[in-house]
Motif scaffolding. Structure first.
Motif, short mmCIF file in Angstrom:
data_model
loop_
_atom_site.label_atom_id
_atom_site.label_comp_id
_atom_site.label_asym_id
_atom_site.label_seq_id
_atom_site.Cartn_x
_atom_site.Cartn_y
_atom_site.Cartn_z
N VAL A 159 0.86 -1.18 0.00
CA VAL A 159 0.00 0.00 0.00
C VAL A 159 0.90 1.23 0.00
O VAL A 159 1.95 1.24 0.63
CB VAL A 159 -0.99 0.05 1.19
N ALA A 160 0.46 2.24 -0.75
CA ALA A 160 1.21 3.50 -0.83
C ALA A 160 0.27 4.63 -0.46
O ALA A 160 -0.86 4.70 -0.95
CB ALA A 160 1.78 3.70 -2.23
N PHE A 161 0.73 5.51 0.40
CA PHE A 161 -0.01 6.70 0.81
C PHE A 161 0.63 7.86 0.07
O PHE A 161 1.81 8.18 0.29
CB PHE A 161 0.09 6.88 2.33
N LEU A 162 -0.13 8.48 -0.84
CA LEU A 162 0.42 9.48 -1.75
C LEU A 162 -0.31 10.81 -1.60
O LEU A 162 -1.53 10.85 -1.46
CB LEU A 162 0.28 8.99 -3.19
N ALA A 163 0.46 11.88 -1.68
CA ALA A 163 -0.10 13.24 -1.58
C ALA A 163 0.02 13.93 -2.93
O ALA A 163 1.02 13.79 -3.63
CB ALA A 163 0.65 14.03 -0.52
N LYS A 164 -1.00 14.70 -3.26
CA LYS A 164 -0.98 15.44 -4.52
C LYS A 164 -0.01 16.62 -4.43
O LYS A 164 0.24 17.14 -3.35
CB LYS A 164 -2.38 15.91 -4.91
N ARG A 165 0.50 16.99 -5.57
CA ARG A 165 1.39 18.14 -5.66
C ARG A 165 0.62 19.42 -5.35
O ARG A 165 -0.54 19.57 -5.73
CB ARG A 165 1.99 18.22 -7.06
N GLU A 166 1.27 20.32 -4.63
CA GLU A 166 0.63 21.60 -4.28
C GLU A 166 0.21 22.32 -5.56
O GLU A 166 0.92 22.31 -6.56
CB GLU A 166 1.61 22.47 -3.49
N GLY A 167 -0.95 22.94 -5.51
CA GLY A 167 -1.47 23.67 -6.65
C GLY A 167 -2.43 22.87 -7.51
O GLY A 167 -3.11 23.44 -8.36
N GLU A 194 -12.03 11.40 0.24
CA GLU A 194 -13.11 12.31 -0.14
C GLU A 194 -13.53 13.26 0.96
O GLU A 194 -14.39 14.10 0.73
CB GLU A 194 -14.32 11.51 -0.63
N THR A 195 -12.95 13.17 2.13
CA THR A 195 -13.34 14.08 3.19
C THR A 195 -12.82 15.48 2.89
O THR A 195 -11.70 15.66 2.42
CB THR A 195 -12.81 13.63 4.56
N SER A 196 -13.64 16.48 3.17
CA SER A 196 -13.25 17.86 2.85
C SER A 196 -12.23 18.41 3.83
O SER A 196 -11.51 19.34 3.51
CB SER A 196 -14.49 18.76 2.83
N ASP A 197 -12.15 17.84 5.01
CA ASP A 197 -11.20 18.32 6.02
C ASP A 197 -10.02 17.37 6.15
O ASP A 197 -9.59 17.04 7.24
CB ASP A 197 -11.89 18.52 7.36
N ASN A 198 -9.48 16.95 5.02
CA ASN A 198 -8.38 15.99 4.99
C ASN A 198 -7.11 16.62 5.54
O ASN A 198 -6.51 17.49 4.92
CB ASN A 198 -8.15 15.50 3.56
N ASP A 199 -6.69 16.17 6.71
CA ASP A 199 -5.42 16.62 7.28
C ASP A 199 -4.50 15.43 7.56
O ASP A 199 -3.65 15.49 8.41
CB ASP A 199 -5.66 17.46 8.54
N MET A 200 -4.70 14.36 6.80
CA MET A 200 -3.93 13.13 7.02
C MET A 200 -2.55 13.17 6.39
O MET A 200 -1.72 12.34 6.69
CB MET A 200 -4.72 11.93 6.49
N GLY A 201 -2.33 14.11 5.46
CA GLY A 201 -1.03 14.18 4.81
C GLY A 201 -0.94 13.36 3.54
O GLY A 201 0.12 13.26 2.94
N PHE A 202 -2.04 12.75 3.12
CA PHE A 202 -2.07 12.02 1.85
C PHE A 202 -3.47 12.15 1.26
O PHE A 202 -4.43 12.46 1.96
CB PHE A 202 -1.65 10.56 2.01
N ASP A 203 -3.55 11.93 -0.05
CA ASP A 203 -4.81 12.10 -0.77
C ASP A 203 -5.34 10.83 -1.41
O ASP A 203 -6.48 10.79 -1.86
CB ASP A 203 -4.62 13.17 -1.87
N VAL A 204 -4.51 9.82 -1.48
CA VAL A 204 -4.92 8.55 -2.06
C VAL A 204 -4.13 7.43 -1.40
O VAL A 204 -2.97 7.61 -1.02
CB VAL A 204 -4.71 8.54 -3.61
N VAL A 205 -4.79 6.29 -1.26
CA VAL A 205 -4.13 5.06 -0.82
C VAL A 205 -4.18 4.12 -2.02
O VAL A 205 -5.26 3.74 -2.48
CB VAL A 205 -4.84 4.42 0.39
N SER A 206 -3.02 3.79 -2.54
CA SER A 206 -2.93 2.87 -3.67
C SER A 206 -2.57 1.49 -3.15
O SER A 206 -1.71 1.36 -2.28
CB SER A 206 -1.88 3.34 -4.68
#
Length: 111
Positions: free
Chosen positions: A6-14, A48-60
């Motif tokens: 499993v990979a926890f990935l964050a989107k690039r800023e912007g 999909e949560t609007s208050d995502n403060d987990m540090g990642f945006d997708v779990v692959s």
């Protein structure tokens, strides 16, 4: 028994979440699947949560037949001219990338 990462990935800023998902699905996934070594399964779970403060945006989630298949895939991903690291720079904030091999314990809930 399969081998799972499993990979926890964050989107690039912007990037908006919509741009992130679009790039990942339309550009990056086909690139990964064009490699000579492929996972048996490749699933993306977008937060999909609007208050995502987990540090990642997708779990692959990636599944492989065994550890050797996983190692061949990693070698293909980072081989010269694979294009994968350069493509990831286009949509990921790789400073936040975390990946782990996991052992899954499924429970069947419906008969």
């Amino acid at each position: 028994m399969s081998y799972k990462m499993v990979a926890f990935l964050a989107k690039r800023e912007g990037l908006s979440m919509e741009e992130f998902v679009d790039y990942y699905e339309r550009r990056h996934v086909p690139l990964v699947l064009s490699l000579p070594e492929k996972p048996n399964s490749y699933v993306r779970n977008y937060i999909e949560t609007s208050d995502n403060d987990m540090g990642f945006d997708v779990v692959s989630e990636l599944r492989f037949e065994d550890e050797d298949a996983f190692k061949r895939w990693i070698a293909a991903m980072f081989a010269p001219n694979s294009g994968i690291p350069e493509d990831e720079d286009q949509f990921l904030d790789r400073r936040h990338t975390r990946s782990h091999v996991v052992r899954e314990y499924p429970t069947r809930c419906v008969e």
